[in-house]
Scaffold this active site. Structure first.
Site: not given
Ligand code: UDX
Length: 435
Positions: A11, A35, A151-152, A208, A253, A260
């Protein structure tokens, strides 16, 4: 605008890079020196479509930089975005240890009035507590206010989702914060909804969890289709024409995974419980998903009592295609079971194999091609619908496998395609094709 982003996970990194791409001056902060070094060189570290290009362009343009020195990054930022992880605790609640840590660093560093944006998914009410924590720890006489701006983005399409969002949720308690957030998103063409902070926090979880619920519902209907002779693909196609239902997120599935849905369903259920309210639908979504992750093992057991010395081919390890992420992947629920049973496993995944090797360096043979993976196999498990799998020549199954039993957890092939191929084919919610 001068923006600092705390955390360079999926994110934080994507948000930082996309805000720089839209013209802001962005610095991303992370504690991991190695990193940060890689990110500075333009290496995105994670596998995400289009991220490398955006990253390298912004670094070259001088609009995006990376540092471990949080003080210098937060000191004069107009906006600080918190996007560190909120992992699941043993009881299902969200662990806020990283959020608290960043809040203390912000309090210790900011030297000008600023808005703190909470992007991490946090339990409802957390923004109030983090704002109070920051204000009480401030070392300079500045005005700080917190906004909730969830956020999405979905992995694999994170850059596209961030640059072209379907909505921007702005949770604020003052017009000052509202104005700042509208300025941050000035160049984004999307509906902007200004709401209370608590509502913004809830919108994220409720969205979500609704999608998770939709998947678990369709998986239950799929299991019932198997018992009644219906075909889930036909059923969901018929359902999807109803605009009140919609055709997306109706793919049956072997269960949802990722960073998430599993975490956010458990966190909201926990949050509800501690307030004395049982969120029965979400509880059901969680339970259905747990058992759905093992559905291919159950199918395999109708042919094999145990898997000792059974040759197994695994196609796909990640929780979905176009990501190297294995978190909560159905492969991680099933493969340990097969390993413990003494199965001989060969696996293929175009990007997830390296991460899987960290769990099973020696117990599994990792192959570079689907063809090599299938060679001599008795059972083929498909956990991820990678394009290479969906587009493969299905005659490979009978050509390469010893006793072709294909267990497809993502309905990669049409039943028509699998007919008369010398393969026993079991998918989710559809009739079995016998060899
Ligand atoms: C999700 C949300 O889509 C995103 O908006 C949010 O910000 C983060 O969580 P992500 O976890 O990256 O994104 O993946 P997504 O594409 O939503 O898929 C999640 C899981 O659901 C995958 O395991 C996928 O295979 C499964 N899924 C999805 C289904 O089983 N059926 C479907 O119809 C859709």
């Amino acid at each position: 605008m001068k923006i600092a982003v705390a955390g360079t996970g999926y994110v934080g990194l994507v948000t930082g890079a996309c805000l720089a791409f839209k013209g802001h001056d962005v610095v991303c902060v992370d504690v991991d020196e190695k990193k940060v070094e890689r990110l500075r060189s333009g290496d995105p570290v994670i596998y995400e479509n289009g991220l490398e290009e955006v990253l390298q362009k912004c670094i070259k343009d001088g609009t995006l930089s990376f540092t471990t020195d949080y003080k210098s990054a937060y000191k004069d930022a107009e906006v600080v975005i918190i996007s560190v992880g909120t992992p699941e605790k043993k009881d299902g609640s969200a662990n806020l240890i990283y959020i608290n840590g960043v809040a203390d660093q912000i309090a210790d560093s900011v030297e000008r009035d600023c808005i703190i944006i909470m992007k991490s998914t946090v339990p409802i009410g957390t923004s109030d507590r983090i704002e109070a924590r920051i204000i009480s720890g401030l070392t300079h006489p500045v005005k700080v206010e917190l906004a909730s701006n969830p956020e999405f983005l979905a992995q694999g399409t994170a850059v596209e989702n961030t640059l072209n969002p379907d909505r921007i949720i702005i949770g604020v308690k003052s017009t000052r914060a509202e104005k700042v957030l509208l300025k941050v998103y000035k160049n984004f063409d999307a509906p902007k909804l200004v709401v209370k902070r608590h509502s913004a926090e809830m919108i994220k979880y409720a969205s979500n969890d609704f999608l998770a619920l939709k998947i678990s519902y369709v998986n239950e209907i799929a299991n019932l289709c198997e018992l009644t002779g219906a075909d889930i693909d036909e059923v969901t196609c018929g359902m999807g024409f109803d605009p009140r239902i919609g055709s997306s997120f109706l793919r049956a599935g072997t269960g949802y995974g990722g960073s998430c849905f599993p975490k956010d369903t458990k966190a909201l259920h926990w949050l509800s419980n501690i307030r004395g309210h049982e969120l029965k639908t979400v509880r059901a979504a969680i339970d259905v998903n747990e058992s759905q992750k093992l559905v291919l093992i159950k199918k395999a057991h109708s042919f094999y009592e145990n898997f000792t010395d059974v040759n197994i081919a695994v196609l796909g390890l990640t929780f979905k295609p176009n990501t190297d992420d294995l978190r909560e992947s159905p492969s991680l629920s099933c493969i340990p079971y097969l390993v413990d049973d003494g199965a001989k496993i060969k696996a293929w995944d175009p990007v997830g194999a390296e991460n899987f090797k960290k769990f099973y360096p020696d117990e599994i043979t990792y192959c570079d091609s689907i063809s090599d993976t299938l060679e001599g196999a008795d059972i083929c498990f498909i956990f991820t619908e990678w394009p290479d799998v969906k587009e493969m020549d299905v005659s490979e199954f009978s050509k390469k496998m010893r006793k072709p039993l294909v267990l497809d957890g993502r309905n990669c092939f049409s039943l028509k395609e699998m007919k008369n191929k010398g393969v026993t084919y079991m998918s989710i919610g559809r009739p079995v094709i016998k060899a």
